[in-house]
Design a protein around this motif. Sequence first.
Motif, PDB file in Angstrom:
ATOM      1  N   UNK A 150     -25.421 -46.263  -2.975  1.00  0.00           N
ATOM      2  CA  UNK A 150     -25.325 -45.003  -1.767  1.00  0.00           C
ATOM      3  C   UNK A 150     -24.714 -44.060  -3.363  1.00  0.00           C
ATOM      4  N   UNK A 151     -25.479 -43.033  -3.238  1.00  0.00           N
ATOM      5  CA  UNK A 151     -24.882 -41.658  -4.488  1.00  0.00           C
ATOM      6  C   UNK A 151     -23.942 -40.338  -2.811  1.00  0.00           C
ATOM      7  N   UNK A 152     -22.712 -40.735  -3.726  1.00  0.00           N
ATOM      8  CA  UNK A 152     -21.326 -39.593  -2.826  1.00  0.00           C
ATOM      9  C   UNK A 152     -21.887 -38.259  -3.960  1.00  0.00           C
ATOM     10  N   UNK A 153     -21.818 -37.154  -3.880  1.00  0.00           N
ATOM     11  CA  UNK A 153     -21.955 -36.366  -4.270  1.00  0.00           C
ATOM     12  C   UNK A 153     -20.720 -34.984  -3.496  1.00  0.00           C
ATOM     13  N   UNK A 154     -19.387 -34.923  -4.577  1.00  0.00           N
ATOM     14  CA  UNK A 154     -18.299 -34.476  -3.914  1.00  0.00           C
ATOM     15  C   UNK A 154     -18.210 -33.170  -4.479  1.00  0.00           C
ATOM     16  N   UNK A 155     -18.163 -31.827  -3.241  1.00  0.00           N
ATOM     17  CA  UNK A 155     -17.811 -30.483  -3.874  1.00  0.00           C
ATOM     18  C   UNK A 155     -18.678 -29.673  -5.014  1.00  0.00           C
ATOM     19  N   UNK A 156     -19.845 -30.399  -5.186  1.00  0.00           N
ATOM     20  CA  UNK A 156     -20.831 -29.344  -6.123  1.00  0.00           C
ATOM     21  C   UNK A 156     -21.200 -28.508  -5.479  1.00  0.00           C
ATOM     22  N   UNK A 157     -20.157 -27.234  -5.270  1.00  0.00           N
ATOM     23  CA  UNK A 157     -20.690 -25.769  -4.584  1.00  0.00           C
ATOM     24  C   UNK A 157     -20.205 -24.568  -5.657  1.00  0.00           C
TER      25      UNK A 157
ATOM     26  N   UNK B 117     -20.533 -33.516  -0.075  1.00  0.00           N
ATOM     27  CA  UNK B 117     -19.625 -32.442   0.589  1.00  0.00           C
ATOM     28  C   UNK B 117     -19.475 -31.575   0.207  1.00  0.00           C
ATOM     29  N   UNK B 118     -18.878 -30.469   1.435  1.00  0.00           N
ATOM     30  CA  UNK B 118     -18.637 -29.159   0.368  1.00  0.00           C
ATOM     31  C   UNK B 118     -17.530 -28.741   1.107  1.00  0.00           C
ATOM     32  N   UNK B 119     -16.651 -27.984   0.096  1.00  0.00           N
ATOM     33  CA  UNK B 119     -15.221 -27.993   1.258  1.00  0.00           C
ATOM     34  C   UNK B 119     -15.390 -26.437   0.914  1.00  0.00           C
TER      35      UNK B 119
ATOM     36  N   UNK C  69     -29.259 -31.336  -2.997  1.00  0.00           N
ATOM     37  CA  UNK C  69     -30.381 -31.493  -1.702  1.00  0.00           C
ATOM     38  C   UNK C  69     -30.016 -32.385  -1.329  1.00  0.00           C
ATOM     39  N   UNK C  70     -28.810 -33.414  -1.168  1.00  0.00           N
ATOM     40  CA  UNK C  70     -28.398 -34.754  -0.686  1.00  0.00           C
ATOM     41  C   UNK C  70     -28.984 -34.630   1.422  1.00  0.00           C
ATOM     42  N   UNK C  71     -29.067 -36.018   0.794  1.00  0.00           N
ATOM     43  CA  UNK C  71     -30.389 -36.385   2.360  1.00  0.00           C
ATOM     44  C   UNK C  71     -29.134 -35.572   3.594  1.00  0.00           C
ATOM     45  N   UNK C  72     -27.511 -36.074   3.270  1.00  0.00           N
ATOM     46  CA  UNK C  72     -26.586 -35.824   4.388  1.00  0.00           C
ATOM     47  C   UNK C  72     -26.092 -34.635   3.665  1.00  0.00           C
ATOM     48  N   UNK C  73     -24.992 -34.051   4.491  1.00  0.00           N
ATOM     49  CA  UNK C  73     -24.271 -32.929   3.507  1.00  0.00           C
ATOM     50  C   UNK C  73     -23.197 -32.976   5.099  1.00  0.00           C
ATOM     51  N   UNK C  74     -21.922 -33.085   4.267  1.00  0.00           N
ATOM     52  CA  UNK C  74     -20.673 -33.382   5.251  1.00  0.00           C
ATOM     53  C   UNK C  74     -19.807 -32.090   5.277  1.00  0.00           C
ATOM     54  N   UNK C  75     -18.974 -31.090   5.739  1.00  0.00           N
ATOM     55  CA  UNK C  75     -18.468 -30.063   6.040  1.00  0.00           C
ATOM     56  C   UNK C  75     -17.440 -31.020   5.679  1.00  0.00           C
ATOM     57  N   UNK C  76     -15.840 -30.381   4.706  1.00  0.00           N
ATOM     58  CA  UNK C  76     -14.753 -31.534   4.771  1.00  0.00           C
ATOM     59  C   UNK C  76     -13.697 -29.660   4.831  1.00  0.00           C
ATOM     60  N   UNK C  77     -12.402 -30.101   5.149  1.00  0.00           N
ATOM     61  CA  UNK C  77     -11.721 -29.099   4.853  1.00  0.00           C
ATOM     62  C   UNK C  77     -10.298 -29.625   3.837  1.00  0.00           C
ATOM     63  N   UNK C  78     -10.455 -29.379   2.786  1.00  0.00           N
ATOM     64  CA  UNK C  78      -9.505 -29.762   1.944  1.00  0.00           C
ATOM     65  C   UNK C  78      -9.727 -30.911   1.063  1.00  0.00           C
ATOM     66  N   UNK C  79      -8.617 -31.923   0.800  1.00  0.00           N
ATOM     67  CA  UNK C  79      -9.642 -33.574  -0.251  1.00  0.00           C
ATOM     68  C   UNK C  79      -9.892 -34.375   0.473  1.00  0.00           C
ATOM     69  N   UNK C  80      -9.631 -35.254   1.601  1.00  0.00           N
ATOM     70  CA  UNK C  80      -9.934 -36.305   2.033  1.00  0.00           C
ATOM     71  C   UNK C  80     -11.511 -35.715   2.565  1.00  0.00           C
ATOM     72  N   UNK C  81     -12.039 -36.890   2.668  1.00  0.00           N
ATOM     73  CA  UNK C  81     -13.585 -37.020   3.387  1.00  0.00           C
ATOM     74  C   UNK C  81     -13.319 -37.018   4.885  1.00  0.00           C
TER      75      UNK C  81
END
Length: 157
Positions: A4-11, A36-38, A64-76
């Motif tokens: 799987x591909x995990x894309x960190x904070x490309x925003x 993820x989107x911070x 355009x990932x299959x799923x997007x998760x919002x995070x607040x801070x550094x951690x998943x």
Amino acid sequence: MRQALLIIDVQPSFDPPAWLVEGIERLLPLMPSVATVERHDEAVTPFRRQLNWAPGPADDSLVAADRVFIKHGYALTPETVAHLKALDVDRVLVCGIQADTCVLAAGFALFDAGLQPTIIADLVVGSSLDRSGALGVKLWRHHFGAVAERYEALLEG
């Protein structure tokens, strides 16, 4: 190999270079993807108070990932990790913004969850401390070992 591909904070707040977005977009059709989107919430993570900076309050992922998760801070978030575990993959390829902070934090979360995190060395950008991402890749290699040097090799199979 299932991956799987995990894309960190490309925003927008992190002003990713076009080559990063384009490289990630080339990998999207090949495997399940999660981004993820911070977002900023000072009550959750004290970015303004401690760093006098914060990500945008309404940023969206630039890929355009299959799923997007919002995070607040550094951690998943636990939900992000649970989703990746449910995909039942052999490894999680990680790319994105802030190789030496948020990407590295994702690696620790994945490792601690029993997953095999693998950074894609030429699809990361570092923080302002090292925009090249080399420091993050070096730390990743030290802590997790698994580095995919070139994303083009992943396209070849």
